[in-house]
Write a protein that holds these residues in place. Structure first.
Motif, mmCIF file in Angstrom:
data_model
loop_
_atom_site.group_PDB
_atom_site.id
_atom_site.type_symbol
_atom_site.label_atom_id
_atom_site.label_comp_id
_atom_site.label_asym_id
_atom_site.label_seq_id
_atom_site.Cartn_x
_atom_site.Cartn_y
_atom_site.Cartn_z
ATOM 1 N N MET A 130 0.842 -1.197 0.000
ATOM 2 C CA MET A 130 0.000 0.000 0.000
ATOM 3 C C MET A 130 0.880 1.252 0.000
ATOM 4 O O MET A 130 1.843 1.351 0.766
ATOM 5 N N ILE A 131 0.547 2.191 -0.865
ATOM 6 C CA ILE A 131 1.344 3.407 -0.965
ATOM 7 C C ILE A 131 1.039 4.319 0.225
ATOM 8 O O ILE A 131 -0.125 4.620 0.492
ATOM 9 N N PRO A 132 2.055 4.757 0.974
ATOM 10 C CA PRO A 132 1.822 5.652 2.123
ATOM 11 C C PRO A 132 1.176 6.957 1.685
ATOM 12 O O PRO A 132 1.238 7.348 0.508
ATOM 13 N N ASN A 133 0.545 7.659 2.642
ATOM 14 C CA ASN A 133 -0.023 8.961 2.312
ATOM 15 C C ASN A 133 1.102 9.992 2.216
ATOM 16 O O ASN A 133 2.235 9.743 2.640
ATOM 17 N N TYR A 134 0.788 11.138 1.671
ATOM 18 C CA TYR A 134 1.822 12.118 1.336
ATOM 19 C C TYR A 134 2.560 12.646 2.562
ATOM 20 O O TYR A 134 3.742 12.983 2.488
ATOM 21 N N GLN A 135 1.887 12.687 3.732
ATOM 22 C CA GLN A 135 2.555 13.208 4.925
ATOM 23 C C GLN A 135 3.648 12.257 5.422
ATOM 24 O O GLN A 135 4.640 12.697 6.013
ATOM 25 N N GLU A 136 3.479 10.963 5.163
ATOM 26 C CA GLU A 136 4.492 9.989 5.557
ATOM 27 C C GLU A 136 5.764 10.117 4.727
ATOM 28 O O GLU A 136 6.801 9.569 5.096
ATOM 29 N N PHE A 137 5.690 10.832 3.633
ATOM 30 C CA PHE A 137 6.862 11.027 2.780
ATOM 31 C C PHE A 137 7.670 12.264 3.178
ATOM 32 O O PHE A 137 8.767 12.471 2.652
ATOM 33 N N MET A 138 7.152 13.081 4.079
ATOM 34 C CA MET A 138 7.816 14.348 4.386
ATOM 35 C C MET A 138 9.179 14.149 5.051
ATOM 36 O O MET A 138 10.189 14.706 4.596
ATOM 37 N N ARG A 139 9.237 13.375 6.113
ATOM 38 C CA ARG A 139 10.527 13.161 6.785
ATOM 39 C C ARG A 139 11.525 12.458 5.869
ATOM 40 O O ARG A 139 12.685 12.912 5.785
ATOM 41 N N PRO A 140 11.151 11.351 5.190
ATOM 42 C CA PRO A 140 12.122 10.731 4.281
ATOM 43 C C PRO A 140 12.650 11.685 3.221
ATOM 44 O O PRO A 140 13.837 11.644 2.875
ATOM 45 N N PHE A 141 11.791 12.561 2.717
ATOM 46 C CA PHE A 141 12.236 13.535 1.710
ATOM 47 C C PHE A 141 13.309 14.440 2.312
ATOM 48 O O PHE A 141 14.370 14.671 1.696
ATOM 49 N N LEU A 142 13.064 14.947 3.508
ATOM 50 C CA LEU A 142 14.035 15.822 4.155
ATOM 51 C C LEU A 142 15.335 15.081 4.459
ATOM 52 O O LEU A 142 16.434 15.638 4.306
ATOM 53 N N GLU A 143 15.224 13.844 4.895
ATOM 54 C CA GLU A 143 16.420 13.066 5.230
ATOM 55 C C GLU A 143 17.297 12.832 4.013
ATOM 56 O O GLU A 143 18.532 12.895 4.092
ATOM 57 N N ILE A 144 16.676 12.574 2.872
ATOM 58 C CA ILE A 144 17.441 12.391 1.638
ATOM 59 C C ILE A 144 18.109 13.700 1.232
ATOM 60 O O ILE A 144 19.276 13.718 0.815
ATOM 61 N N ALA A 145 17.389 14.805 1.392
ATOM 62 C CA ALA A 145 17.965 16.115 1.067
ATOM 63 C C ALA A 145 19.115 16.457 2.003
ATOM 64 O O ALA A 145 20.132 17.016 1.578
ATOM 65 N N GLN A 146 18.970 16.109 3.282
ATOM 66 C CA GLN A 146 20.043 16.381 4.244
ATOM 67 C C GLN A 146 21.284 15.551 3.949
ATOM 68 O O GLN A 146 22.419 16.024 4.098
ATOM 69 N N ALA A 147 21.074 14.309 3.504
ATOM 70 C CA ALA A 147 22.196 13.418 3.213
ATOM 71 C C ALA A 147 23.038 13.930 2.052
ATOM 72 O O ALA A 147 24.196 13.530 1.892
ATOM 73 N N ALA A 148 22.479 14.827 1.252
ATOM 74 C CA ALA A 148 23.232 15.394 0.126
ATOM 75 C C ALA A 148 24.292 16.377 0.600
ATOM 76 O O ALA A 148 25.100 16.867 -0.208
ATOM 77 N N ASP A 149 24.268 16.709 1.901
ATOM 78 C CA ASP A 149 25.293 17.554 2.523
ATOM 79 C C ASP A 149 25.446 18.905 1.808
ATOM 80 O O ASP A 149 26.540 19.322 1.427
ATOM 81 N N GLY A 150 24.312 19.580 1.640
ATOM 82 C CA GLY A 150 24.342 20.913 1.062
ATOM 83 C C GLY A 150 24.165 20.961 -0.432
ATOM 84 O O GLY A 150 23.906 22.035 -0.991
ATOM 85 N N ALA A 151 24.309 19.829 -1.082
ATOM 86 C CA ALA A 151 24.117 19.791 -2.537
ATOM 87 C C ALA A 151 22.633 19.644 -2.853
ATOM 88 O O ALA A 151 21.849 19.204 -2.020
ATOM 89 N N GLU A 152 22.275 20.045 -4.052
ATOM 90 C CA GLU A 152 20.876 19.917 -4.431
ATOM 91 C C GLU A 152 20.536 18.473 -4.763
ATOM 92 O O GLU A 152 21.409 17.682 -5.148
ATOM 93 N N VAL A 153 19.262 18.129 -4.596
ATOM 94 C CA VAL A 153 18.791 16.791 -4.938
ATOM 95 C C VAL A 153 17.741 16.909 -6.038
ATOM 96 O O VAL A 153 17.005 17.893 -6.117
ATOM 97 N N LYS A 154 17.687 15.899 -6.884
ATOM 98 C CA LYS A 154 16.736 15.877 -7.996
ATOM 99 C C LYS A 154 15.476 15.143 -7.551
ATOM 100 O O LYS A 154 15.547 14.082 -6.923
ATOM 101 N N LEU A 155 14.324 15.689 -7.892
ATOM 102 C CA LEU A 155 13.060 15.112 -7.451
ATOM 103 C C LEU A 155 12.928 13.656 -7.868
ATOM 104 O O LEU A 155 12.511 12.815 -7.057
#
Length: 309
Positions: free
Chosen positions: A1-26
């Motif tokens: 089952m696909i999670p709702n959009y709010q469940e994707f918020m933290r993972p999205f931020l964590e992936i962006a943070q892991a880029a260590d200041g670099a931009e991430v592609k959607l």
């Protein structure tokens, strides 16, 4: 089952943070999140009713929109983002639940949701309704659900009314529908009813070419709910088609087909198409037979290429 959009918020931020200041592609973020949640191929490719966008892309896209409006993400260029100091701070406590409730502490997000500067009272009320309904679904999913609910109610009403019309009206209604669907071309003379005694059970015919060489025969049963079409009805129609040396037939009813009737049609090959009451009502709505468009709403999205420099 696909999670709702709010469940994707933290993972999205964590992936962006892991880029260590670099931009991430959607697109990269979407793929990584799909891997994190162990989504199947079917879940990754499941589409919205429009068929133009995957459900996964839509929900992660809304998570990105909300995070951006709240100032936790910043857009750098088309479909590319970086995490902000506010976003980094949000991730400091691993137990913090990042969702709409969390984002409401930021004035930018509140302004985005409520549109305080230019919303009328009616618009604000609508926003509140969407907000209360969209705890797990995106705003456009709420809109599509409301659209489906309205159409389901209309389909039920139009089917009920269709069951009450006269036999002649019903047969002509079906001819009008098939013409609207593109059968028989645009010439009304290429379709006619045959609903008379001694017609061997065939109620109508559509000529698919000017000379009438290729024809589709129609059997129409205006039955009440619960009075389902039997396998005997299907065999009778099949026999009528054979007598006329017809290659194609459509059996339409305002009720349902019994399981044996459906199986009989399959066993006889693909010569007979079955359309039950629910499918008939949906087709009538789609092609405006017995209904009309009251208002057309268009869902818009940003043209990213327009803003590229």
């Amino acid at each position: 089952m696909i999670p709702n959009y709010q469940e994707f918020m933290r993972p999205f931020l964590e992936i962006a943070q892991a880029a260590d200041g670099a931009e991430v592609k959607l697109r990269d973020v979407i793929n990584q999140i799909a891997d994190q949640f162990n989504l199947s191929e079917d879940e990754r490719t499941e589409t919205l009713p429009s068929g133009r966008q995957s459900t996964l892309d839509n929900r992660i896209g809304w998570a990105r929109t909300y995070l951006t409006k709240a100032g936790l993400l910043e857009v750098t260029r088309r479909a590319h983002f970086v995490i902000t100091d506010r976003g980094i701070k949000a991730l400091q406590d691993p137990n913090t639940l990042i969702n709409n409730h969390y984002l409401k502490q930021f004035d930018e997000f509140i302004a985005f949701k409520e549109q305080k500067n230019d919303s009328s009272s009616t618009e604000k009320a609508s926003t509140e309704v969407i907000e209360s309904s969209a705890n797990e679904t995106t705003p456009d999913e709420v809109l599509r659900a409301a659209y489906k609910q309205i159409n389901d109610a209309l389909a039920s009403d139009i089917l009920s009314r269709t069951r009450k019309v006269s036999p002649a009206f019903f047969e002509q209604l079906l001819i009008d529908l098939l013409l609207a669907m593109g059968y028989g071309g645009s010439d009304e003379g290429m379709a006619h009813t045959l609903g008379k005694s001694g017609d061997n059970g065939v109620d109508g015919v559509i000529n698919q070419d000017p000379l009438g060489v290729d024809q589709i025969y129609i059997q129409a049963k205006r039955y009440a709910e619960g009075n389902n079409v039997s396998s005997g009805d299907i065999r009778g129609f099949f026999g009528a088609l054979n007598l006329k040396k017809a290659q194609k037939g459509i059996f339409i009813t305002t009720s349902e087909f019994t399981s044996s009737a459906t199986q009989t049609a399959k066993d006889l090959g693909m010569r007979i198409v079955l359309i039950n009451g629910k499918e008939l009502a949906k087709l009538m709505l789609r092609y405006n037979i017995g209904s009309r468009d009251e208002q057309v709403l268009s869902l818009k999205k940003i043209d990213e290429e327009f803003f590229e420099v």
